[in-house]
Motif scaffolding. Structure first.
Motif, PDB file in Angstrom:
ATOM      1  N   THR A 663      25.502 -16.435 -12.135  1.00  0.00           N
ATOM      2  CA  THR A 663      24.139 -16.652 -11.636  1.00  0.00           C
ATOM      3  C   THR A 663      24.126 -17.857 -10.720  1.00  0.00           C
ATOM      4  N   ALA A 664      23.106 -17.939  -9.876  1.00  0.00           N
ATOM      5  CA  ALA A 664      22.926 -19.073  -8.963  1.00  0.00           C
ATOM      6  C   ALA A 664      21.513 -19.597  -9.128  1.00  0.00           C
ATOM      7  N   ARG A 665      21.392 -20.923  -9.274  1.00  0.00           N
ATOM      8  CA  ARG A 665      20.091 -21.538  -9.489  1.00  0.00           C
ATOM      9  C   ARG A 665      19.896 -22.708  -8.525  1.00  0.00           C
ATOM     10  N   VAL A 666      18.650 -23.023  -8.253  1.00  0.00           N
ATOM     11  CA  VAL A 666      18.282 -24.145  -7.391  1.00  0.00           C
ATOM     12  C   VAL A 666      18.003 -25.366  -8.253  1.00  0.00           C
ATOM     13  N   VAL A 667      18.443 -26.556  -7.794  1.00  0.00           N
ATOM     14  CA  VAL A 667      18.179 -27.798  -8.527  1.00  0.00           C
ATOM     15  C   VAL A 667      17.555 -28.809  -7.571  1.00  0.00           C
ATOM     16  N   PRO A 852      36.726 -17.372 -21.454  1.00  0.00           N
ATOM     17  CA  PRO A 852      35.711 -17.654 -20.427  1.00  0.00           C
ATOM     18  C   PRO A 852      34.499 -16.740 -20.593  1.00  0.00           C
ATOM     19  N   LEU A 853      33.309 -17.299 -20.435  1.00  0.00           N
ATOM     20  CA  LEU A 853      32.083 -16.542 -20.665  1.00  0.00           C
ATOM     21  C   LEU A 853      31.299 -16.277 -19.393  1.00  0.00           C
ATOM     22  N   ALA A 854      30.931 -17.333 -18.675  1.00  0.00           N
ATOM     23  CA  ALA A 854      30.015 -17.158 -17.555  1.00  0.00           C
ATOM     24  C   ALA A 854      30.134 -18.327 -16.583  1.00  0.00           C
ATOM     25  N   ILE A 855      29.514 -18.139 -15.416  1.00  0.00           N
ATOM     26  CA  ILE A 855      29.534 -19.168 -14.374  1.00  0.00           C
ATOM     27  C   ILE A 855      28.127 -19.330 -13.823  1.00  0.00           C
ATOM     28  N   THR A 856      27.738 -20.589 -13.623  1.00  0.00           N
ATOM     29  CA  THR A 856      26.451 -20.899 -13.006  1.00  0.00           C
ATOM     30  C   THR A 856      26.691 -21.739 -11.752  1.00  0.00           C
ATOM     31  N   PHE A 857      26.177 -21.274 -10.608  1.00  0.00           N
ATOM     32  CA  PHE A 857      26.198 -22.059  -9.375  1.00  0.00           C
ATOM     33  C   PHE A 857      24.878 -22.805  -9.253  1.00  0.00           C
ATOM     34  N   LEU A 858      24.962 -24.066  -8.810  1.00  0.00           N
ATOM     35  CA  LEU A 858      23.787 -24.901  -8.627  1.00  0.00           C
ATOM     36  C   LEU A 858      23.707 -25.315  -7.153  1.00  0.00           C
ATOM     37  N   ALA A 859      22.603 -24.994  -6.527  1.00  0.00           N
ATOM     38  CA  ALA A 859      22.433 -25.307  -5.101  1.00  0.00           C
ATOM     39  C   ALA A 859      21.292 -26.302  -4.924  1.00  0.00           C
ATOM     40  N   LEU A 863      19.383 -27.651   0.699  1.00  0.00           N
ATOM     41  CA  LEU A 863      20.302 -26.784   1.428  1.00  0.00           C
ATOM     42  C   LEU A 863      19.776 -25.365   1.595  1.00  0.00           C
ATOM     43  N   ILE A 864      18.703 -25.018   0.892  1.00  0.00           N
ATOM     44  CA  ILE A 864      18.202 -23.642   0.989  1.00  0.00           C
ATOM     45  C   ILE A 864      16.906 -23.559   1.771  1.00  0.00           C
TER      46      ILE A 864
END
Length: 865
Positions: A663-667, A852-859, A863-864
């Motif tokens: 998943t990808a989330r905004v921070v 390994p379970l999951a990956i989270t991207f933080l943007a 930048l968006i």
């Protein structure tokens, strides 16, 4: 258990056995057929259920490890302790059944308000069943070890509420004075005279005297209950006397005193079915009356007179029933209008309950479900409907009066909207009285005071504590009330004093005692009280446990929002309709109709009384004190099904996946300047026996700068980034950019997760080794301490003992206990060696595994845009 904890239990009884045999075959075993079971100890101890249980337990000589079952919970555990009625506690069938089961459970939990009945051999036997490595029957328990396994929480030890008010209401006992008629006082005098004549004539025959006293005590109990109850027993007694055998024939079949006492004691046991209890009572009255000598003319005249009175009195309210009706008209239906007050009227006999129902019905108190009944043996669905109606609010349930018998009272919560309880007769058994009171004097009672009412004669107010003289009707009832008052003052410690009260009540009712004196019993119970009183800082303990609970919730993120999120995602993945928000009620949802196996999630949503489908809430604060919503907790079927589905999706592969692990989330830009990536892994540590020693989810990650991966400077920095997630979506172009450079940092990300695994494993190894050494030291010290205690007890036993005061049964039990102690002593060295070897094998060579379970991207937000 289903509604409160989301756990489905099957009740194992005769009905289930018949059902399983019809549907699954004659050889089906209910003890292995379902994962969670509830059964009655009195059902389990029967031949067939116990034989079926033995079939699933290890055979003699076979290893008991791993144990066959996980958790054994015994409610009212004092009932499985060896019975104590003579000079030495003797094993009962209940004791034998649980003693057979206990070694085959990994964990055991015994619940009781009276763990100690005054007999040390009985108490230590109970402790031995609970934990045979710390305790042995007949050996005085070490106070420190006792404190490890026993938690005794008294109401007065609990801290008050935030506003200083006590957590439990005060209990008030009040007397309802009855102006007994001349006829009612006369029949009590006639029964007293009949008792004197029968006992006088049987004083030279112990068997007949024992039977005589039993029947006469029963007649007195029934007389104090109702004219109808008295009449049925009196008729059975007289019928047997008239149709009895000749004296010589009776002499040939006369049992011994000990056999007769065992037969009579059975009628004092708790019966789950009132009709069976009435039948058993009639049978015992019949068999006991056959041992009587023939009636004299005077005795026959008294019987006839009492029966004539009972037949007439049972057709109308007697003085006590009229007092009850007056009380109802004052408190429950004042001026002919129903109030919101409720009352439970307890009676010992089903016959009296039926009689009262007819009387109250004649006064118009039954219409519109204003009056309901509970009795032992009623259909379980009907029983639950009555309970649900009585526990529902008075605004939606009409019931105001509940007639209940003792057989129906055990284990029921009836305190929601009722704080009045009337004992229609005062039980001679103090434990039974406390069991009744406990139906409303318990956690969840909203009233400031619980009112307990007893009936006494009109002269009660004029008497002082030393003026009680049993014999006439007023004196007998006043003596019983004094006993009830004593029970109320010592209700936290009835183990030793309760049986003394019961015995003295019986003596008084037979004319052998005029005062209630429990001084000696209370003095003798003082060492027991000290033994069970643990000096602890309850307030600090509660605060510490609350902190641990909150810390666990925080670490595991067990918040209502997260549980709700799990359900929403689970329903979407399962292609089920989503939750439906209730208008103008934030956080409240309707569960739509579900399909397939998910339809079972709707079980328990119907209101117990109205049957209306209730909405769901995820926040415990929204459900507290309400019965019009259902709390969805971790063990709720809906949550469990969603969790099982999501766990399966995490490990799913190929085209059938419905849930992605990326998943990808905004921070917030203030937290991150460049994108970051976080990996999740399941860390599992296995011991030498391949059993799980530890499991947790670990995280590792870093920021992406100039196309390269750089680990977070600290775990705190990573957590701050994750906590700063915003609801804004990540644009597809940003997602594609992160994918395009995946090969640049994939290996580094995995390495960071492996480094985190190594760090966590290294810190765990020391803790696991310390845990291993502590368990070895603890079990060695415990077993050696037990060994020394048994040695001391066996040495003491070599001294001359006064075994002559024991009966044959008690002496045999004493000998068995001594032999068992010697055998236990011989086993301890080998047991220490086996236990320590098993512990070291379990902790030897711990192996860590990473999944390994999951990956989270933080943007970053900047930048968006």
């Amino acid at each position: 258990m289903r509604d409160k904890f989301g756990l489905d239990f099957r009740i194992v009884n005769s009905d289930l056995l018949r059902q399983l045999r019809r549907s699954r075959g004659l050889h089906v075993n209910p003890w292995t057929h379902y994962p969670r079971l509830i059964t009655s100890i009195d059902f389990l101890k029967r031949d067939r259920p116990l034989r079926l249980m033995r079939e699933v337990l290890p055979a003699e000589g076979e290893a008991i490890y791993p144990r066959r079952f996980d958790l054994l919970i015994v409610d009212e555990a004092h009932n499985i302790a060896p019975s104590a009625g003579g000079n030495y506690a003797v094993d009962s069938q209940r004791t034998a059944a649980i003693r057979l089961l206990a070694p085959h459970f990994e964990h055991k939990l015994f619940l009781t308000a009276t763990p100690h009945n005054g007999y040390s051999e009985s108490f230590t036997a109970l402790l031995e069943i609970l934990d045979s490595q710390r305790f042995a029957r007949g050996v005085d328990p070490d106070r420190k070890q006792l404190q490890v396994v026993m938690i005794r929480r008294l109401k007065q030890e609990l801290p008050p509420r935030w506003d200083g008010k006590p957590r439990f209401p005060v209990r008030k006992l009040e007397a309802l004075t009855v102006d007994y008629t001349t006829e009612e006082q006369a029949v009590n005098a006639d029964l007293k005279r009949y008792t004197e004549l029968r006992c006088s004539g049987a004083k030279d025959d112990k068997v007949e005297l024992t039977a005589t006293e039993f029947v006469l005590k029963l007649l007195k109990k029934r007389l104090f209950s109702s004219p109808q109850a008295f009449l049925t027993t009196l008729q059975q007694h007289e019928k047997t006397l008239k149709a009895g055998k000749s004296r010589s024939q009776r002499q040939l079949s006369k049992p011994s005193v000990s056999i007769l006492r065992r037969q009579l004691d059975q009628i004092e046991e708790d019966f789950a079915d009132d009709d069976i209890y009435e039948e058993s009572t009639n049978d015992v009255v019949d068999s006991s009356s056959r041992l009587f000598r023939p009636l004299s003319d005077g005795e026959q005249a008294l019987l006839s007179k009492m029966q004539q009175w009972a037949e007439q009195a049972s057709r109308r309210p007697d003085a006590k029933a009229q007092t009850l009706l007056d009380w109802i008209d004052t408190h429950i239906r004042p001026n002919g209008e129903w109030s919101e007050q409720r009352v439970i009227i307890f009676t010992e006999y089903r016959t009296t309950q039926k009689w009262l129902f007819d009387l109250l019905g004649g006064r118009g108190l039954v219409q519109d479900d204003r009056l309901m009944i509970l009795y032992g043996g009623m259909n379980s669905d009907d029983r639950e409907q009555v309970k649900a109606a009585f526990q529902a609010g008075p605004d939606i349930s009409n019931v105001r009066i509940l007639l209940a018998t003792d057989a129906a009272s055990e284990g029921l919560d009836l305190q929601n909207y009722c704080s009045n309880l009337i004992h229609y007769e005062i039980p001679w058994n103090p434990n039974r009285m406390e069991q009744r009171n406990g139906r409303i004097d318990r956690h969840g009672q909203k009233a400031d005071a619980v009112m307990i009412y007893h009936f006494v004669g009109k002269s009660y107010a004029k008497q002082d504590a030393q003026g009680v003289r049993p014999g006439d009707l007023d004196g007998d009832l006043e003596f019983l009330l004094r006993a009830a008052l004593k029970v109320n003052t010592i209700r936290e410690d009835l183990g030793k004093v309760g049986p003394v009260i019961a015995a003295q009540v019986e003596e008084a009712m037979l004319g052998r005692r005029t005062t209630l004196d429990t001084t000696q019993a209370e003095q003798e119970s003082e060492p027991i009280r000290r033994l069970l009183k643990f000096e602890r800082k309850v307030r600090e303990q509660i605060e510490k446990l609350k902190e641990q609970l909150q810390e666990t919730r925080t670490n595991l993120r067990l918040t209502p929002d997260h549980i709700e999120s799990v359900v929403r995602v689970g329903l979407e993945v399962a292609q089920q309709p989503p939750l439906q928000a209730v208008v103008n009620q934030p956080g409240v949802y309707h569960l739509p109709p579900m399909q397939g196996s998910w339809a079972a999630c709707g079980q328990g949503l119907a209101h117990p009384h109205t049957g209306e489908i209730r909405p769901l809430v995820f926040d415990p604060d929204r459900a507290r004190g309400r019965d019009d919503v259902v709390l969805v907790h971790l063990n709720h079927r809906l949550v469990q099904m969603c969790l099982r589905l999501l766990r399966a999706e995490v490990w799913a592969s190929g085209v059938n996946k419905s849930l992605h692990r990326v998943t990808a989330r905004v921070v917030e830009s203030s937290v991150l300047e460049t994108p970051a990536v976080v990996a999740y892994g399941r860390l599992l540590v296995l011991g030498g026996d391949q059993q799980r020693l530890h499991e947790e989810v670990i995280t590792a990650g870093g920021v992406l700068r100039e196309g390269r991966f750089s680990r977070f400077k600290s775990l705190l920095a990573m957590r701050q980034a994750l906590d700063a997630v915003l609801p804004d979506p990540v644009p597809d172009r940003m997602k594609q950019q992160l994918v395009d450079i995946w090969d640049n940092y994939a290996d580094s990300l995995m390495q960071s997760l492996e480094v985190r695994q190594a760090e966590r494993t290294a810190s765990l190894e020391k803790a696991l080794q310390e845990r291993c050494e502590k368990e070895v030291a603890d079990i060695t010290a415990i077993m050696n301490e037990l060994r020394q205690s048994i040695l001391a007890e066996l040495t003491e036993a070599e001294k001359p003992q006064q075994l002559s005061i024991f009966s044959d049964t008690e002496r045999a039990q004493y000998d068995r206990n001594r032999s068992s102690l010697q055998a236990r002593l011989d086993q301890i060295p080998d047991e220490i060696e086996q236990e320590t070897a098993a512990i070291r094998a379990r902790f030897a060579n711990p192996t860590a595994r990473l999944f390994p379970l999951a990956i989270t991207f933080l943007a970053p937000k900047k930048l968006i845009q």
